[in-house]
Design a protein around this motif. Sequence first.
Motif, short mmCIF file in Angstrom:
data_model
loop_
_atom_site.label_atom_id
_atom_site.label_comp_id
_atom_site.label_asym_id
_atom_site.label_seq_id
_atom_site.Cartn_x
_atom_site.Cartn_y
_atom_site.Cartn_z
N LEU A 121 0.83 -1.19 0.00
CA LEU A 121 0.00 0.00 0.00
C LEU A 121 0.87 1.25 0.00
O LEU A 121 1.80 1.35 0.80
N ILE A 122 0.56 2.17 -0.90
CA ILE A 122 1.20 3.49 -0.90
C ILE A 122 0.08 4.49 -0.64
O ILE A 122 -0.87 4.59 -1.41
N SER A 123 0.17 5.18 0.47
CA SER A 123 -0.86 6.10 0.92
C SER A 123 -0.35 7.54 0.85
O SER A 123 0.56 7.90 1.59
N VAL A 124 -0.92 8.33 -0.04
CA VAL A 124 -0.53 9.73 -0.17
C VAL A 124 -1.40 10.55 0.78
O VAL A 124 -2.62 10.59 0.63
N HIS A 125 -0.77 11.17 1.76
CA HIS A 125 -1.47 11.98 2.75
C HIS A 125 -1.67 13.38 2.18
O HIS A 125 -0.74 14.16 2.11
N ARG A 126 -2.88 13.66 1.78
CA ARG A 126 -3.23 14.98 1.29
C ARG A 126 -3.72 15.82 2.47
O ARG A 126 -4.47 15.31 3.31
N PRO A 127 -3.33 17.08 2.58
CA PRO A 127 -3.77 17.92 3.69
C PRO A 127 -5.30 17.98 3.81
O PRO A 127 -6.02 18.02 2.81
N LYS A 128 -5.77 17.93 5.05
CA LYS A 128 -7.19 18.06 5.40
C LYS A 128 -8.06 16.93 4.85
O LYS A 128 -9.22 17.12 4.52
N ALA B 215 -7.97 13.63 6.50
CA ALA B 215 -7.89 12.60 7.54
C ALA B 215 -6.67 11.71 7.39
O ALA B 215 -6.65 10.58 7.87
N GLY B 216 -5.63 12.20 6.76
CA GLY B 216 -4.41 11.42 6.57
C GLY B 216 -3.71 11.08 7.87
O GLY B 216 -3.15 10.00 8.02
N THR B 217 -3.74 11.98 8.84
CA THR B 217 -3.11 11.71 10.13
C THR B 217 -3.84 10.58 10.85
O THR B 217 -3.22 9.65 11.37
N THR B 218 -5.15 10.62 10.85
CA THR B 218 -5.94 9.55 11.46
C THR B 218 -5.69 8.22 10.75
O THR B 218 -5.48 7.19 11.39
N PHE B 219 -5.69 8.25 9.44
CA PHE B 219 -5.44 7.04 8.68
C PHE B 219 -4.06 6.47 9.00
O PHE B 219 -3.91 5.27 9.25
#
Length: 72
Positions: free
Chosen positions: A11-18, A20-24
């Motif tokens: 899995l490659i998860s791109v954390h986009r601002p705003k 819920a990336g931090t929670t994920f």
Amino acid sequence: MSDLLLASVELISVHRPKTAGTTFGKVILPKNYQKHSIWYYYDFLPINNLIQEGNLTIQTRVIHGHFSIEKY
């Protein structure tokens, strides 16, 4: 060598601002993957540097962070 290491990534998860990336990244991923298999990536180093520094290993299953998806 980087192809072999990336082959183990599920899995490659791109954390986009705003979005819920931090929670994920901090809550959901650790419930599904062992902590040592999650790599939180918030730098912009070339992939070969990351391998040489030992950041990306054969145990890495998830890459999560702020980066351009084209990197991988």
